[in-house]
Motif scaffolding. Sequence first.
Motif, short mmCIF file in Angstrom:
data_model
loop_
_atom_site.label_atom_id
_atom_site.label_comp_id
_atom_site.label_asym_id
_atom_site.label_seq_id
_atom_site.Cartn_x
_atom_site.Cartn_y
_atom_site.Cartn_z
N THR A 96 0.87 -1.18 0.00
CA THR A 96 0.00 0.00 0.00
C THR A 96 0.90 1.23 0.00
O THR A 96 1.75 1.38 0.88
N HIS A 97 0.73 2.08 -1.01
CA HIS A 97 1.65 3.21 -1.18
C HIS A 97 1.07 4.52 -0.65
O HIS A 97 -0.14 4.65 -0.53
N VAL A 98 1.96 5.47 -0.39
CA VAL A 98 1.54 6.83 -0.05
C VAL A 98 2.06 7.73 -1.16
O VAL A 98 3.27 7.88 -1.32
N GLY A 99 1.15 8.30 -1.92
CA GLY A 99 1.58 9.19 -3.01
C GLY A 99 1.48 10.62 -2.59
O GLY A 99 2.45 11.38 -2.64
N CYS A 100 0.30 11.02 -2.14
CA CYS A 100 0.06 12.45 -1.89
C CYS A 100 -0.13 12.76 -0.42
O CYS A 100 0.15 13.85 0.03
N ASP A 101 -0.65 11.79 0.32
CA ASP A 101 -0.99 11.99 1.73
C ASP A 101 -2.07 13.05 1.91
O ASP A 101 -2.27 13.56 2.99
N THR A 102 -2.77 13.41 0.85
CA THR A 102 -3.82 14.43 0.96
C THR A 102 -5.14 13.96 0.34
O THR A 102 -5.93 14.76 -0.12
N SER A 103 -5.35 12.67 0.30
CA SER A 103 -6.58 12.04 -0.22
C SER A 103 -6.90 12.38 -1.68
O SER A 103 -8.05 12.39 -2.06
N GLN A 104 -5.89 12.64 -2.47
CA GLN A 104 -6.11 12.95 -3.87
C GLN A 104 -5.78 11.80 -4.82
O GLN A 104 -6.45 11.60 -5.82
N CYS A 105 -4.71 11.04 -4.54
CA CYS A 105 -4.12 10.21 -5.60
C CYS A 105 -4.57 8.75 -5.61
O CYS A 105 -4.47 8.08 -6.62
N GLY A 106 -5.03 8.23 -4.49
CA GLY A 106 -5.55 6.86 -4.47
C GLY A 106 -4.50 5.76 -4.41
O GLY A 106 -4.86 4.58 -4.45
N ALA A 107 -3.21 6.11 -4.27
CA ALA A 107 -2.18 5.06 -4.20
C ALA A 107 -2.34 4.21 -2.94
O ALA A 107 -1.85 3.09 -2.86
N CYS A 108 -3.06 4.77 -1.95
CA CYS A 108 -3.18 4.12 -0.64
C CYS A 108 -4.49 3.36 -0.47
O CYS A 108 -4.84 2.99 0.65
N VAL A 109 -5.25 3.16 -1.56
CA VAL A 109 -6.57 2.53 -1.42
C VAL A 109 -6.45 1.09 -0.94
O VAL A 109 -5.67 0.30 -1.47
N VAL A 156 -11.33 2.44 0.45
CA VAL A 156 -11.12 3.69 1.18
C VAL A 156 -9.67 4.13 1.01
O VAL A 156 -8.79 3.32 0.73
N LYS A 157 -9.45 5.44 1.18
CA LYS A 157 -8.08 5.95 1.13
C LYS A 157 -7.50 5.84 2.53
O LYS A 157 -7.93 6.53 3.45
N SER A 158 -6.51 4.95 2.68
CA SER A 158 -6.02 4.65 4.03
C SER A 158 -5.16 5.77 4.60
O SER A 158 -4.81 5.74 5.77
N CYS A 159 -4.81 6.78 3.78
CA CYS A 159 -4.11 7.95 4.32
C CYS A 159 -5.08 8.90 4.97
O CYS A 159 -4.67 9.89 5.58
N THR A 160 -6.39 8.67 4.80
CA THR A 160 -7.40 9.59 5.31
C THR A 160 -8.38 8.83 6.19
O THR A 160 -9.56 9.08 6.19
S1 FES Z 1 -1.73 8.77 -0.48
FE1 FES Z 1 -2.75 9.81 -2.06
S2 FES Z 1 -4.83 9.41 -1.59
FE2 FES Z 1 -3.80 8.51 0.06
#
Ligand code: FES
Lengths: 161, 263
Positions: free
Chosen positions: A36-49, A57-61
Amino acid sequence: MPQVTMTVNGRQVMREVEGRTLLVQFLREGLGLTGTHVGCDTSQCGACVVHVDGKAVKSCTMLAAEADGAEVTTIEGVTPADGGMNPVQKAFQDHHGLQCGFCTPGMVMTATALLAENPRPSPQEIRDALEGNICRCTGYHNIVKAILAASGQDVSALAAE
Amino acid sequence: MYNFDFVKPTTLQDAIAALSRDEAMPLAGGQTLIPSMKQRLAAPSVLVSLTGIPELKGVCRADDGAVCIGAATTHAEIARETAAIYPAIAALAGGIGDPAVRNRGTIGGSLANNDPSACWPAGVLGSGATIVTNTRQIAADDFFQGMFTTALEPGEIITEIRFPVPEAAAYAKFEQPASRFALTGAFVAKFADGVRVAITGASEGGVFRWREAEEALGASFSPEAVDGLSVSADGMIGDLHGTPEYRANLVRVMTRRAVARAQ
Ligand code: FES
Ligand SMILES: Cc1cc2nc3c(=O)[nH]c(=O)nc-3n(C[C@H](O)[C@H](O)[C@H](O)COP(=O)(O)OP(=O)(O)OC[C@H]3O[C@@H](n4cnc5c(N)ncnc54)[C@H](O)[C@@H]3O)c2cc1C
Ligand code: FES
């Protein structure tokens, strides 16, 4: 510190977390599930789904504490236990649905959730479902094609574009 | 993000008690609050989760026909469960953000936040809905008090939103393509006693009713009815996505599209 118990990829885990621990930190740093990746950490990119009780769900949010008692599935959990790839992963490979692969875990998790709800989505429905997943490499076309193929539909019309 | 105590009550009563603690805040879907906390724009010392309280969740039908939605119901659940009973609201909920945002974000969180570009304020004001809290009932016309400002008192929790169901309604949003929020959105609802038009995303004052269009559409509920109207660019939002003049024009264009969709 609150203690959380959840089932991650079929295995029950119990850990102490801080209130502010994000689900993605819990998975990556706590459990070593770095698929599970962290791309943006701002709930925009979806790398953390990931899936929480079957929902993308976006696991960074999401707080780890909010997932107490939940069933969580990560990209590691959709891969067959004997190794290899599941049909969605295989389709991404077959149709060149990835280049650098950074967005791929999130794409596969979003696609898997889509196909569970809508087993034969149209290309437009696939694009709508991917609204919250950003890919900097592919231009999306082959991702849509891969998901269409994973759903068992003919992709020859798309391939011509 | 600064650390905080996390509590997850299972009754409304316990949630209200927890919210009386110093610097406590409710947490619903976290789709707005968690990003704000990461930026340290919000730094509560106690977060009271509303997601474990059954009485705040779900969609039901009141005796008078109103559609009642629990404040902690997610956009995705609302899209599913109102599709047959109030399709315009279902479509609005189903068009928010992306699937992952809709699986966590809630109607109550969106209303309490009152982002000037959010979709729910338009649906709620356009429907003339009632916002029910733990202490009172607030008419939509009194609830929204400007950008990020509402009638809610500290510690007050939205529990339910009650929507009267119009004869015809639709929401049309011109999406800001990166965020999916409304660059401008119009919610139009036709009731037996008149038409309501609520506009989001356009004004620096947040969501507002476009009275001239309501009058024109009350006389003739057709897309052409708004063709002769115009909106002043004064007080409209200007940013890198669009000028005030551009948004003022979108108000009419999106209202027209909503009426066409509601036909
Ligand atoms: S890291 Fe980009 S949406 Fe969660
Ligand atoms: C990528 C992305 C795209 C989005 N796109 C859109 C869009 O297209 N349209 C749109 O309208 N929105 C959009 N949103 C916002 C989304 O709808 C949020 O879910 C919503 O604004 C906040 O709801 P929440 O449940 O997540 O609230 P939270 O973030 O948990 O809380 C928001 C605020 O409300 C308070 N609060 C929460 N519940 C209550 C309650 N019951 N009573 C009183 N106070 C409460 C909290 O204390 C906090 O101050 C988007 C968000 C993201 C991340
Ligand atoms: S393959 Fe590189 S970001 Fe998608």
